[in-house]
Scaffold this motif. Sequence first.
Motif, mmCIF file in Angstrom:
data_model
loop_
_atom_site.group_PDB
_atom_site.id
_atom_site.type_symbol
_atom_site.label_atom_id
_atom_site.label_comp_id
_atom_site.label_asym_id
_atom_site.label_seq_id
_atom_site.Cartn_x
_atom_site.Cartn_y
_atom_site.Cartn_z
ATOM 1 N N ASP A 61 0.845 -1.196 0.000
ATOM 2 C CA ASP A 61 0.000 0.000 0.000
ATOM 3 C C ASP A 61 0.884 1.251 0.000
ATOM 4 O O ASP A 61 1.927 1.291 0.664
ATOM 5 C CB ASP A 61 -0.900 0.025 1.226
ATOM 6 C CG ASP A 61 -1.873 -1.150 1.246
ATOM 7 O OD1 ASP A 61 -1.915 -1.907 0.263
ATOM 8 O OD2 ASP A 61 -2.578 -1.321 2.255
ATOM 9 N N ASN A 62 0.449 2.271 -0.738
ATOM 10 C CA ASN A 62 1.283 3.460 -0.850
ATOM 11 C C ASN A 62 0.461 4.700 -1.162
ATOM 12 O O ASN A 62 -0.692 4.614 -1.599
ATOM 13 C CB ASN A 62 2.351 3.260 -1.931
ATOM 14 C CG ASN A 62 1.737 3.080 -3.318
ATOM 15 O OD1 ASN A 62 1.388 4.050 -3.993
ATOM 16 N ND2 ASN A 62 1.589 1.824 -3.738
ATOM 17 N N ARG A 63 1.090 5.845 -0.931
ATOM 18 C CA ARG A 63 0.567 7.148 -1.345
ATOM 19 C C ARG A 63 1.556 7.740 -2.350
ATOM 20 O O ARG A 63 2.776 7.583 -2.201
ATOM 21 C CB ARG A 63 0.397 8.081 -0.148
ATOM 22 C CG ARG A 63 -0.650 7.617 0.850
ATOM 23 C CD ARG A 63 -0.737 8.570 2.035
ATOM 24 N NE ARG A 63 0.495 8.543 2.823
ATOM 25 C CZ ARG A 63 0.719 7.715 3.843
ATOM 26 N NH1 ARG A 63 -0.219 6.840 4.185
ATOM 27 N NH2 ARG A 63 1.848 7.763 4.513
ATOM 28 N N SER A 64 1.043 8.421 -3.358
ATOM 29 C CA SER A 64 1.910 9.000 -4.377
ATOM 30 C C SER A 64 1.598 10.479 -4.559
ATOM 31 O O SER A 64 0.445 10.910 -4.400
ATOM 32 C CB SER A 64 1.741 8.263 -5.719
ATOM 33 O OG SER A 64 0.401 8.353 -6.178
ATOM 34 N N TYR A 65 2.635 11.236 -4.912
ATOM 35 C CA TYR A 65 2.500 12.679 -5.137
ATOM 36 C C TYR A 65 3.311 13.048 -6.374
ATOM 37 O O TYR A 65 4.427 12.545 -6.572
ATOM 38 C CB TYR A 65 3.011 13.469 -3.928
ATOM 39 C CG TYR A 65 2.432 13.013 -2.615
ATOM 40 C CD1 TYR A 65 1.207 13.503 -2.159
ATOM 41 C CD2 TYR A 65 3.102 12.066 -1.832
ATOM 42 C CE1 TYR A 65 0.668 13.070 -0.955
ATOM 43 C CE2 TYR A 65 2.579 11.626 -0.632
ATOM 44 C CZ TYR A 65 1.354 12.133 -0.199
ATOM 45 O OH TYR A 65 0.824 11.694 0.984
ATOM 46 N N THR A 66 2.756 13.919 -7.192
ATOM 47 C CA THR A 66 3.422 14.322 -8.433
ATOM 48 C C THR A 66 3.271 15.816 -8.640
ATOM 49 O O THR A 66 2.192 16.377 -8.416
ATOM 50 C CB THR A 66 2.825 13.581 -9.645
ATOM 51 O OG1 THR A 66 2.921 12.177 -9.446
ATOM 52 C CG2 THR A 66 3.564 13.956 -10.922
ATOM 53 N N LEU A 67 4.345 16.449 -9.079
ATOM 54 C CA LEU A 67 4.318 17.864 -9.440
ATOM 55 C C LEU A 67 5.105 18.013 -10.737
ATOM 56 O O LEU A 67 6.267 17.594 -10.808
ATOM 57 C CB LEU A 67 4.946 18.723 -8.342
ATOM 58 C CG LEU A 67 4.973 20.235 -8.606
ATOM 59 C CD1 LEU A 67 3.549 20.795 -8.694
ATOM 60 C CD2 LEU A 67 5.768 20.952 -7.514
ATOM 61 N N ARG A 68 4.477 18.603 -11.752
ATOM 62 C CA ARG A 68 5.137 18.738 -13.044
ATOM 63 C C ARG A 68 4.719 20.021 -13.745
ATOM 64 O O ARG A 68 3.684 20.625 -13.428
ATOM 65 C CB ARG A 68 4.830 17.534 -13.941
ATOM 66 C CG ARG A 68 3.406 17.518 -14.471
ATOM 67 C CD ARG A 68 3.222 16.381 -15.449
ATOM 68 N NE ARG A 68 3.073 15.101 -14.789
ATOM 69 C CZ ARG A 68 3.394 13.935 -15.333
ATOM 70 N NH1 ARG A 68 3.917 13.896 -16.533
ATOM 71 N NH2 ARG A 68 3.187 12.816 -14.675
ATOM 72 N N GLY A 69 5.546 20.441 -14.699
ATOM 73 C CA GLY A 69 5.232 21.595 -15.525
ATOM 74 C C GLY A 69 5.506 21.251 -16.970
ATOM 75 O O GLY A 69 6.328 20.374 -17.282
ATOM 76 N N GLY A 70 4.834 21.946 -17.874
ATOM 77 C CA GLY A 70 5.015 21.607 -19.275
ATOM 78 C C GLY A 70 4.468 22.648 -20.214
ATOM 79 O O GLY A 70 4.008 23.719 -19.809
ATOM 80 N N VAL A 71 4.536 22.336 -21.495
ATOM 81 C CA VAL A 71 4.067 23.222 -22.552
ATOM 82 C C VAL A 71 3.296 22.394 -23.563
ATOM 83 O O VAL A 71 3.621 21.226 -23.811
ATOM 84 C CB VAL A 71 5.256 23.950 -23.223
ATOM 85 C CG1 VAL A 71 6.240 22.945 -23.818
ATOM 86 C CG2 VAL A 71 4.768 24.928 -24.282
ATOM 87 N N SER A 72 2.252 22.971 -24.122
ATOM 88 C CA SER A 72 1.444 22.296 -25.137
ATOM 89 C C SER A 72 1.218 23.221 -26.314
ATOM 90 O O SER A 72 1.240 24.450 -26.167
ATOM 91 C CB SER A 72 0.091 21.839 -24.560
ATOM 92 O OG SER A 72 -0.671 22.961 -24.142
ATOM 93 N N ALA A 73 1.020 22.636 -27.471
ATOM 94 C CA ALA A 73 0.770 23.402 -28.690
ATOM 95 C C ALA A 73 -0.305 22.699 -29.501
ATOM 96 O O ALA A 73 -0.295 21.467 -29.620
ATOM 97 C CB ALA A 73 2.046 23.542 -29.510
ATOM 98 N N THR A 74 -1.229 23.487 -30.044
ATOM 99 C CA THR A 74 -2.328 22.917 -30.823
ATOM 100 C C THR A 74 -2.616 23.778 -32.041
ATOM 101 O O THR A 74 -2.837 24.986 -31.919
ATOM 102 C CB THR A 74 -3.613 22.795 -29.980
ATOM 103 O OG1 THR A 74 -3.357 21.979 -28.836
ATOM 104 C CG2 THR A 74 -4.740 22.185 -30.798
ATOM 105 N N VAL A 75 -2.574 23.156 -33.204
ATOM 106 C CA VAL A 75 -3.063 23.760 -34.441
ATOM 107 C C VAL A 75 -4.241 22.898 -34.868
ATOM 108 O O VAL A 75 -4.040 21.754 -35.286
ATOM 109 C CB VAL A 75 -1.989 23.792 -35.541
ATOM 110 C CG1 VAL A 75 -2.567 24.396 -36.810
ATOM 111 C CG2 VAL A 75 -0.771 24.568 -35.076
ATOM 112 N N PRO A 76 -5.483 23.390 -34.718
ATOM 113 C CA PRO A 76 -6.659 22.553 -34.966
ATOM 114 C C PRO A 76 -6.595 21.831 -36.312
ATOM 115 O O PRO A 76 -6.205 22.409 -37.328
ATOM 116 C CB PRO A 76 -7.823 23.558 -34.918
ATOM 117 C CG PRO A 76 -7.319 24.653 -34.037
ATOM 118 C CD PRO A 76 -5.858 24.757 -34.327
ATOM 119 N N ASP A 77 -6.954 20.545 -36.272
ATOM 120 C CA ASP A 77 -7.010 19.699 -37.462
ATOM 121 C C ASP A 77 -5.660 19.522 -38.143
ATOM 122 O O ASP A 77 -5.606 19.144 -39.331
ATOM 123 C CB ASP A 77 -8.028 20.251 -38.472
ATOM 124 C CG ASP A 77 -9.423 20.356 -37.896
ATOM 125 O OD1 ASP A 77 -9.822 19.434 -37.160
ATOM 126 O OD2 ASP A 77 -10.115 21.361 -38.169
#
Length: 320
Positions: free
Chosen positions: A212-228
């Motif tokens: 049994d465990n507990r987990s923690y996550t912290l992250r940062g990022g970048v996303s890019a979207t050009v529709p279709d």
Amino acid sequence: PVFAQDQPPSEQNGPFLDLNWNLGLRGSYTNDSVSGVTLEGIVAPDVTFTRHGERDQTSLDIGGAFGIKQDKTMRIEDAHVDGTSAYQLDSATRLDGVLNLTLTQEASGDTSLPSGTKVPPLKFTGTAEGKVTRNLGRFDLVGSLTGERFLESQTILNDGTTFSNVDQNFWSGAGDLRLGFELTPVTSVFIESSAGIQKYDAPNPALLTFFDNRSYTLRGGVSATVPDFITAETSVGRAWLDYTDPTLTDAAGWLYDASVSFTPDETTTLSAALETSLMPSNKVDGDTDAATTLTSSARYMVNPWLTLRGSAGANYTRTL
């Protein structure tokens, strides 16, 4: 459905309920250092129902993939029921729900199985997720809750020996919060944090200890979207795995995730993804594994009735 903020939702054009079906026929080639070359033919039927509403859209997908090996034995590579629903509460708020039920079975020569496996275990995964997305101008806030249940049946060897896998069965739950900021109409940056808990049905048979465990996550990022055309995202962060049992050593590690989906035209889709995660080790009892998975796929629509698909994947696990 995505509605413009300055327009009220309206009934979509087209039928109220769509029915789509397809039958996939494909082959699998596997080469590993234990079992050598394995060939397998796969039959994959699939049916999808989609309901279009004024403010919502709901879909139900039922399908599977059934493998026929060289020795003419059959296995359930995949059987699934997937349900998704999206509801546009107002111009700035959207609710999403997902329910996934999956049954899988690995090939008998898979390197993750004991040597001499005759009947690999069936693995059931049930996942439910609820998500709220709120638009705050150039900011967007996403909160989600996820629950998961995993069950694994026994493993049968060629000599008739059976192994119970009840110690692999678990319940888990997690909460996630993500804040994004739109730098340009195409590019956004985000920071994301999550916390989860995992409880096993039985102790590990070697250590007589629950993982049994507990987990923690912290992250940062970048996303890019050009529709279709293209969608891409990359992030990096830190994860912590805190075991409930004090005799187990807690662990921490870096996470690296990336994904890209490229659609140069309406007939072709190319995608790839890299994902890392921390989990109790299935190689060294009481230790922690950092797993990295790379997947890619290609899809080409020859005509409305025929689509060609291909996929490849690789994984690497490092015991901390």
